[in-house]
Design an enzyme around this catalytic site. Structure first.
Site, PDB file in Angstrom:
ATOM      1  N   LYS A  84     101.423  47.914 -15.513  1.00 34.21           N
ATOM      2  CA  LYS A  84     101.561  46.633 -16.222  1.00 34.21           C
ATOM      3  C   LYS A  84     101.322  46.767 -17.738  1.00 34.21           C
ATOM      4  O   LYS A  84     101.936  46.052 -18.521  1.00 34.21           O
ATOM      5  CB  LYS A  84     100.599  45.598 -15.639  1.00 34.21           C
ATOM      6  CG  LYS A  84     101.003  45.101 -14.251  1.00 34.21           C
ATOM      7  CD  LYS A  84     100.076  44.002 -13.783  1.00 34.21           C
ATOM      8  CE  LYS A  84     100.458  43.510 -12.409  1.00 34.21           C
ATOM      9  NZ  LYS A  84      99.650  42.379 -11.950  1.00 34.21           N
TER      10      LYS A  84
ATOM     11  N   ASP B   6     101.558  35.853 -13.416  1.00 34.81           N
ATOM     12  CA  ASP B   6     100.395  35.722 -12.513  1.00 34.81           C
ATOM     13  C   ASP B   6      99.671  34.388 -12.711  1.00 34.81           C
ATOM     14  O   ASP B   6      99.310  33.713 -11.747  1.00 34.81           O
ATOM     15  CB  ASP B   6      99.403  36.865 -12.751  1.00 34.81           C
ATOM     16  CG  ASP B   6      99.844  38.159 -12.086  1.00 34.81           C
ATOM     17  OD1 ASP B   6     100.702  38.109 -11.189  1.00 34.81           O
ATOM     18  OD2 ASP B   6      99.318  39.226 -12.475  1.00 34.81           O
TER      19      ASP B   6
HETATM   20  P1  NAP Z   1      91.024  45.568 -12.590  1.00 32.94           P
HETATM   21  O1  NAP Z   1      91.716  45.350 -13.884  1.00 32.94           O
HETATM   22  O2  NAP Z   1      90.807  46.958 -12.088  1.00 32.94           O
HETATM   23  O3  NAP Z   1      89.588  44.834 -12.708  1.00 32.94           O
HETATM   24  C1  NAP Z   1      88.667  44.918 -11.650  1.00 32.94           C
HETATM   25  C2  NAP Z   1      87.543  43.900 -11.874  1.00 32.94           C
HETATM   26  O4  NAP Z   1      86.723  43.887 -10.692  1.00 32.94           O
HETATM   27  C3  NAP Z   1      86.611  44.247 -13.030  1.00 32.94           C
HETATM   28  O5  NAP Z   1      86.133  43.036 -13.582  1.00 32.94           O
HETATM   29  C4  NAP Z   1      85.491  45.012 -12.312  1.00 32.94           C
HETATM   30  O6  NAP Z   1      84.260  44.990 -12.998  1.00 32.94           O
HETATM   31  C5  NAP Z   1      85.379  44.202 -11.051  1.00 32.94           C
HETATM   32  N1  NAP Z   1      84.790  44.881  -9.898  1.00 32.94           N
HETATM   33  C6  NAP Z   1      85.301  45.965  -9.231  1.00 32.94           C
HETATM   34  N2  NAP Z   1      84.514  46.269  -8.170  1.00 32.94           N
HETATM   35  C7  NAP Z   1      83.492  45.366  -8.177  1.00 32.94           C
HETATM   36  C8  NAP Z   1      82.352  45.163  -7.338  1.00 32.94           C
HETATM   37  N3  NAP Z   1      82.116  45.936  -6.274  1.00 32.94           N
HETATM   38  N4  NAP Z   1      81.505  44.137  -7.636  1.00 32.94           N
HETATM   39  C9  NAP Z   1      81.743  43.329  -8.702  1.00 32.94           C
HETATM   40  N5  NAP Z   1      82.807  43.480  -9.535  1.00 32.94           N
HETATM   41  C10 NAP Z   1      83.669  44.491  -9.265  1.00 32.94           C
HETATM   42  O7  NAP Z   1      91.770  44.803 -11.387  1.00 32.94           O
HETATM   43  P2  NAP Z   1      92.679  43.481 -11.521  1.00 32.94           P
HETATM   44  O8  NAP Z   1      94.094  43.870 -11.755  1.00 32.94           O
HETATM   45  O9  NAP Z   1      92.007  42.561 -12.473  1.00 32.94           O
HETATM   46  O10 NAP Z   1      92.648  42.895 -10.016  1.00 32.94           O
HETATM   47  C11 NAP Z   1      91.501  42.225  -9.507  1.00 32.94           C
HETATM   48  C12 NAP Z   1      91.821  41.621  -8.134  1.00 32.94           C
HETATM   49  O11 NAP Z   1      92.824  40.624  -8.257  1.00 32.94           O
HETATM   50  C13 NAP Z   1      92.361  42.641  -7.113  1.00 32.94           C
HETATM   51  O12 NAP Z   1      91.727  42.393  -5.876  1.00 32.94           O
HETATM   52  C14 NAP Z   1      93.846  42.324  -7.025  1.00 32.94           C
HETATM   53  O13 NAP Z   1      94.356  42.617  -5.733  1.00 32.94           O
HETATM   54  C15 NAP Z   1      93.837  40.818  -7.272  1.00 32.94           C
HETATM   55  N6  NAP Z   1      95.119  40.288  -7.794  1.00 32.94           N
HETATM   56  C16 NAP Z   1      95.816  39.394  -7.016  1.00 32.94           C
HETATM   57  C17 NAP Z   1      97.014  38.853  -7.474  1.00 32.94           C
HETATM   58  C18 NAP Z   1      97.773  37.885  -6.601  1.00 32.94           C
HETATM   59  O14 NAP Z   1      98.964  37.598  -6.883  1.00 32.94           O
HETATM   60  N7  NAP Z   1      97.171  37.310  -5.592  1.00 32.94           N
HETATM   61  C19 NAP Z   1      97.526  39.215  -8.734  1.00 32.94           C
HETATM   62  C20 NAP Z   1      96.777  40.116  -9.522  1.00 32.94           C
HETATM   63  C21 NAP Z   1      95.585  40.646  -9.027  1.00 32.94           C
HETATM   64  P3  NAP Z   1      83.902  46.095 -14.131  1.00 32.94           P
HETATM   65  O15 NAP Z   1      84.586  45.639 -15.387  1.00 32.94           O
HETATM   66  O16 NAP Z   1      82.423  46.048 -14.238  1.00 32.94           O
HETATM   67  O17 NAP Z   1      84.424  47.412 -13.613  1.00 32.94           O
END
Ligand code: NAP
Length: 279
Positions: A69, A106
């Site tokens: 992305k 999104d």
């Molecule tokens: P990302 O950029 O990798 O960010 C991950 C986030 O989760 C960071 O804030 C990280 O904190 C936090 N995190 C990871 N493990 C954790 C834990 N065990 N406890 C607390 N915080 C934790 O990922 P992303 O792209 O933002 O995606 C996040 C979620 O959204 C995923 O589950 C993804 O599947 C979902 N999503 C869904 C859609 C949809 O259409 N439904 C669209 C986009 C994303 P740190 O900064 O401290 O590492």
């Protein structure tokens, strides 16, 4: 002479699990649009060439997923939508006048799903858990929807503070912190889990009393069964819960509209996808 249907695809790595081909096939059927939609697994070091090749061969549009992305954002940097600029990431690419354009759908998908669920956004107090790519992508749409207060909490507090500082708050009050420094008063109307914690079947460490009367918990992640975050929300008194399947279908509908100029009805597609997921 009939021409070949226009080609669309989701590009990522890995991408085999993607529901996008299934969703877009149903949108095409529903709206009578003549198109194909496939999944392309691009080598991690070959994204730009794959995109160029796809459009050079007459491709109509691409959805972009993990881990590309940010690269898509760079490729379309000269022609980004305001949503893509705010999100700092692109999930939808297309060509217009020989130039590559990028948007991020999104946030629109999330807001559409929250409205479908009857969430009250104008004046709402929102707790946003997480400060990664997904949190960044939904922040501006939440502000534009009229939320009064958005508290961003993240495991790495500095990322939440940076995110809160990076956005023009408009009418909203924005604040970023670690979980331990969330306001003790709590009582949010909407709590959104934009962390990846549900992948490990964990819930982010939210304070007790996070849910105001009538509050909704929304997990961006979706699964066949309630995620750890949603189970915790019920135990903590949330009145309504939802996962991100509706957001997934909503963002796809917005991409479809950008590409084809036709707005599909996401409701029957979401219902069928939910059934598929739980079977
Ligand atoms: P990302 O950029 O990798 O960010 C991950 C986030 O989760 C960071 O804030 C990280 O904190 C936090 N995190 C990871 N493990 C954790 C834990 N065990 N406890 C607390 N915080 C934790 O990922 P992303 O792209 O933002 O995606 C996040 C979620 O959204 C995923 O589950 C993804 O599947 C979902 N999503 C869904 C859609 C949809 O259409 N439904 C669209 C986009 C994303 P740190 O900064 O401290 O590492």
């Amino acid at each position: 002479m009939s021409s070949a249907p226009t080609r669309y695809a989701v590009i990522g790595n890995p991408v085999a699990h993607s529901k996008s081909p299934w969703i877009h096939a149903r949108f095409a059927q529903q709206t009578g649009q003549d198109l194909t939609y496939e999944a392309i697994c691009a080598p991690v070091d070959d994204f730009a060439a794959q995109v160029a090749g796809f459009f050079a061969a007459g491709g109509g549009g691409l959805n972009v997923t993990v881990p590309f992305k940010l690269q898509a954002f760079e490729l379309a940097r000269a022609h980004l939508s305001p949503r893509a600029m705010a999100a700092g990431a692109v999930n939808t690419l297309w060509m217009a006048d020989g130039r590559l354009h990028g948007c991020n759908t999104d946030g629109v998908g999330l807001i559409a799903d929250l409205r479908r669920l009857g969430a009250r956004l104008a004046g709402a107090r929102v707790l946003l858990a997480g400060a990664g790519g997904a949190a960044r992508g939904i922040l501006l749409p939440l502000i534009e929807a009229g939320c009064a207060r958005i508290d961003i909490a993240n495991r790495t507090a500095a990322r939440a503070e940076e995110l809160a500082a990076a956005f023009p708050a408009g009418q909203a009050t924005l604040r970023g912190s670690g979980y331990a420094d969330l306001p003790a008063s709590g009582g949010w109307d909407l709590v959104i889990n934009a962390t990846a914690s549900s992948l490990d079947d964990q819930a982010p460490p939210l304070p007790a009393g996070a849910y105001a009367p009538g509050a909704m918990a929304y997990d961006l992640m979706y699964a066949a069964r309630p995620t750890a975050f949603l189970r915790q929300a019920v135990a903590d008194g949330a009145s309504a819960t939802a996962d991100g399947l509706g957001m997934l279908v909503g963002q796809a509908a917005e991409s479809f509209h950008i590409w084809r100029g036709v707005r599909p009805d996401p409701a029957p597609v979401l219902a069928a996808l939910r059934q598929l997921l739980s079977s």
